[in-house]
Write an enzyme that holds these catalytic residues in place. Sequence first.
Site, short mmCIF file in Angstrom:
data_model
loop_
_atom_site.label_atom_id
_atom_site.label_comp_id
_atom_site.label_asym_id
_atom_site.label_seq_id
_atom_site.Cartn_x
_atom_site.Cartn_y
_atom_site.Cartn_z
N LYS A 28 -4.50 5.85 7.29
CA LYS A 28 -4.32 6.27 8.69
C LYS A 28 -3.90 7.74 8.85
CE LYS A 28 -3.81 1.60 10.47
NZ LYS A 28 -2.92 0.50 10.82
N TYR A 56 5.59 0.74 9.49
CA TYR A 56 5.51 -0.32 10.50
C TYR A 56 6.78 -0.32 11.34
CZ TYR A 56 1.76 -1.75 7.34
OH TYR A 56 0.65 -1.76 6.54
N SER A 112 -3.65 0.75 5.41
CA SER A 112 -3.10 1.70 6.40
C SER A 112 -2.70 3.05 5.82
CB SER A 112 -1.90 1.08 7.10
OG SER A 112 -2.36 0.20 8.09
N TYR A 121 -13.44 2.17 10.48
CA TYR A 121 -12.06 1.76 10.22
C TYR A 121 -11.99 0.77 9.05
CZ TYR A 121 -7.54 -0.45 10.83
OH TYR A 121 -6.30 -0.97 10.59
N VAL A 167 -1.09 -2.80 3.81
CA VAL A 167 -0.90 -4.21 3.49
C VAL A 167 -1.43 -4.61 2.11
CG1 VAL A 167 -0.74 -5.11 5.86
CG2 VAL A 167 -2.98 -4.86 4.79
N1 GLU Z 1 -7.10 -3.22 7.37
C1 GLU Z 1 -5.81 -3.67 7.79
C2 GLU Z 1 -5.85 -4.20 9.21
O1 GLU Z 1 -6.39 -3.59 10.06
C3 GLU Z 1 -4.83 -2.56 7.65
C4 GLU Z 1 -3.46 -2.99 8.00
C5 GLU Z 1 -2.39 -2.24 7.29
O2 GLU Z 1 -2.50 -1.88 6.13
O3 GLU Z 1 -1.38 -2.03 7.97
O4 GLU Z 1 -5.35 -5.22 9.50
#
Ligand code: GLU
Length: 304
Positions: A64, A240, A61, A189, A258
């Site tokens: 993002k 988060y 993430s 993604y 994550v």
């Molecule tokens: N590739 C992970 C997912 O989509 C990223 C989640 C994250 O790092 O928050 O679940």
Amino acid sequence: MEEMLQKILDQNRYWIKYGEVPSYIPALAKANPEDLGVSVVNMKGQIVTIGDCSTKFTMQSISKPLALMQAIMDSGPVEVFRKVGMEPTGDPFNSIIKLETLKPSKPLNPMINAGAITTSSLINGSNSTERIERLLELVRTLAGNNEIGINEEIYHSEKETADRNRALGYFMRDIGVLEGNVEDILDTYFRQCAIEVSCSDIANIAVGLANKGNTLDGQEVVPADIVRISNTFMVTCGMYNASGEFAIKAGLPAKSGVSGGIMALAPQKIGIGVYSPALDQRGNSIAGIHILEDLSAWLDLSIF
Ligand code: GLU
């Protein structure tokens, strides 16, 4: 600086045992929970690295905010925010619930999976390969590292097991948020999540964001008004559903992933990269969070 950073790292190693390496993306489970590293870069480009700073991990993430900035540069803020909102959710990053219950519906922000899948779709390119090349170029330029690429094992591991993200994608096409080939958008993604970096790379990216989107030698990579939007999302939604608590305790724009990385910055001061793959229940690196809190208190970095 080095001595204090070492001390902060040593005293927070303690938290690792309370966290867990994620396994919902099978290849991520191979990470060594004992790895721990922190890199700090100041506005002169001086870098201090302590611990496992050259260990590679995937951005997950942390990609993002970068995808958001690329999408705004490519599609403009009006189009991006027609499809993605600006509000925190209080829900887990991969939740689907508000997509159905809110009317009219769109992902609440670009830091949750639904919003990030949407911003990935708004990067210019006629297919996933073209979109990911643009994003990689942005990551490489900000990090000052042309070697940055994609970890194929983790990309495939996520792609093969991503039922929930697939559900989000198809649901969003049904409600008109996504247009076109959902599998191709999801592919962008999954690949962006698998971009492989070290904590020094993310500290270098962060210092570019601390410098309003300019490299330290003055080259504009992202316009300052777009960086401001992204940094604000990092404060309100970057950690988060622990973003509020982190804003109070550390007070820094930050984005976690994550894989156990966290990218953080103090505007006009420093960029920080932390890596420690044992996560707390919300998906944040458990030692990483505590390191950032201590570092922020020590250097008086809170933006509030
Ligand atoms: N590739 C992970 C997912 O989509 C990223 C989640 C994250 O790092 O928050 O679940």
